[in-house]
Design a protein around this motif. Structure first.
Motif, PDB file in Angstrom:
ATOM      1  N   GLY A 133       0.416  -7.188  -0.933  1.00  0.00           N
ATOM      2  CA  GLY A 133      -0.608  -6.916  -0.355  1.00  0.00           C
ATOM      3  C   GLY A 133      -0.534  -5.478  -0.304  1.00  0.00           C
ATOM      4  N   SER A 134      -0.021  -4.037  -0.527  1.00  0.00           N
ATOM      5  CA  SER A 134      -0.340  -2.742  -0.186  1.00  0.00           C
ATOM      6  C   SER A 134      -1.649  -2.170  -1.035  1.00  0.00           C
ATOM      7  N   GLU A 135      -2.016  -0.837  -0.711  1.00  0.00           N
ATOM      8  CA  GLU A 135      -3.261  -0.719  -0.996  1.00  0.00           C
ATOM      9  C   GLU A 135      -2.506   0.330  -2.798  1.00  0.00           C
ATOM     10  N   PRO A 136      -3.512  -0.010  -3.619  1.00  0.00           N
ATOM     11  CA  PRO A 136      -3.604   0.793  -5.046  1.00  0.00           C
ATOM     12  C   PRO A 136      -3.891   2.177  -4.686  1.00  0.00           C
ATOM     13  N   VAL A 137      -2.768   3.014  -5.210  1.00  0.00           N
ATOM     14  CA  VAL A 137      -3.059   4.363  -5.214  1.00  0.00           C
ATOM     15  C   VAL A 137      -3.345   5.116  -6.254  1.00  0.00           C
ATOM     16  N   TYR A 138      -3.925   5.554  -6.244  1.00  0.00           N
ATOM     17  CA  TYR A 138      -4.549   6.178  -7.857  1.00  0.00           C
ATOM     18  C   TYR A 138      -3.933   8.303  -8.233  1.00  0.00           C
ATOM     19  N   ASN A 139      -4.401   8.701  -9.480  1.00  0.00           N
ATOM     20  CA  ASN A 139      -3.648   9.872  -9.821  1.00  0.00           C
ATOM     21  C   ASN A 139      -2.501  10.059  -9.333  1.00  0.00           C
ATOM     22  N   GLN A 140      -1.684   8.954  -9.640  1.00  0.00           N
ATOM     23  CA  GLN A 140       0.067   9.253  -9.719  1.00  0.00           C
ATOM     24  C   GLN A 140       0.558   9.898 -10.877  1.00  0.00           C
ATOM     25  N   GLU A 141       2.236  10.331 -10.804  1.00  0.00           N
ATOM     26  CA  GLU A 141       2.140  11.185 -12.447  1.00  0.00           C
ATOM     27  C   GLU A 141       2.645  10.546 -13.107  1.00  0.00           C
ATOM     28  N   ASN A 142       2.717   8.474 -12.531  1.00  0.00           N
ATOM     29  CA  ASN A 142       3.093   7.953 -13.485  1.00  0.00           C
ATOM     30  C   ASN A 142       2.264   6.581 -13.364  1.00  0.00           C
ATOM     31  N   PRO A 143       1.144   6.738 -14.688  1.00  0.00           N
ATOM     32  CA  PRO A 143       0.008   6.215 -14.051  1.00  0.00           C
ATOM     33  C   PRO A 143       0.654   4.794 -14.247  1.00  0.00           C
ATOM     34  N   TRP A 144       1.979   4.059 -14.628  1.00  0.00           N
ATOM     35  CA  TRP A 144       1.660   2.504 -14.501  1.00  0.00           C
ATOM     36  C   TRP A 144       1.645   1.675 -13.003  1.00  0.00           C
TER      37      TRP A 144
END
Length: 237
Positions: free
Chosen positions: A205-216
């Motif tokens: 149910g959480s939001e997908p977050v982008y441009n993280q250090e680990n792109p997994w």
């Protein structure tokens, strides 16, 4: 850019079919030519922006950049190498100051590109038996349990972009993924799906977050809003 990359891929694929090129080479070259086109075009148009591409080396400077393009030059490489299949895509999305703002998903074999500026009109309410789009080769237990809880019909399809856009177009009602993905697999589809008014979240149910250090970014749910409650309840188990 997504449309233009798709046109390059269509031209290459037609030539490869005529020359009976090995499917493995078709996939490898397709990935390369689309990636090279996109990074060159992005550099020409937006020289100050960073790029995260499935086919390129990761540059850590993107983590402090205000604008980062996240691209999948060829989503559904397996399907692209099978002449006649249409379920493959090109993804282009933009993250600005940590926020996913715009995106486009080209479906070249269908001759259509869906973007945050041009999304289909919302379809009628979900049918009595919702349609859940699934992979041809992988059917994770959580997704199958969700489909059972919804009393759903299963629809097989290839790439993540093709699956997500099938929900956007109203051809299916739910796309849930639990088998592992990266940011480039979902950034553009998520941007377009949100613009279309669909429910978009991680399976918790959480939001997908982008441009993280680990792109997994291993899991995702895109569906009609009225089906989200049941889908999330089952997936969370």
């Amino acid at each position: 850019m997504a449309t233009a990359a798709g046109e390059l891929l269509l031209d290459f694929r037609a030539d490869a079919q005529l020359s009976r090129l090995d499917p493995g080479e078709v996939r490898r070259i397709g990935d390369r030519i689309s990636h090279e086109f996109l990074v060159v075009e992005l550099a020409r148009r937006f020289p100050a922006d960073a790029v995260l591409s499935e086919e390129g080396a990761d540059d850590p400077s993107r983590l402090t950049a205000d604008r980062v393009w996240i691209v999948d030059p060829l989503d559904g490489t397996r399907e692209f190498g099978e002449f006649g299949r249409i379920d493959w895509a090109v993804h282009v999305a933009l993250v600005e100051r940590g926020r996913l703002t715009v995106g486009a998903v080209a479906l070249p074999a269908l001759g259509v590109t869906h973007s945050t500026l041009d999304v289909p009109t919302p379809a009628e309410p979900a049918p009595a038996a919702p349609r859940v789009v699934v992979s041809r080769t992988r059917r994770p237990e959580p997704v199958m349990a969700m489909a059972t809880a919804l009393g759903a019909e299963l629809v097989e399809m290839g790439s993540a972009g093709a699956k997500a856009m099938a929900v956007v177009r109203g051809e299916v009602d739910v796309y849930a993924h639990t088998g592992g993905q990266y940011e480039w697999d979902s950034a553009a589809p998520v941007a377009v799906a949100r613009a279309a008014g669909l429910h978009v979240s991680r399976i918790d149910g959480s939001e997908p977050v982008y441009n993280q250090e680990n792109p997994w970014l291993p899991d995702l749910l895109i569906c009609r809003p009225e089906l989200a409650g049941t889908a999330l309840e089952v997936l969370a188990r």
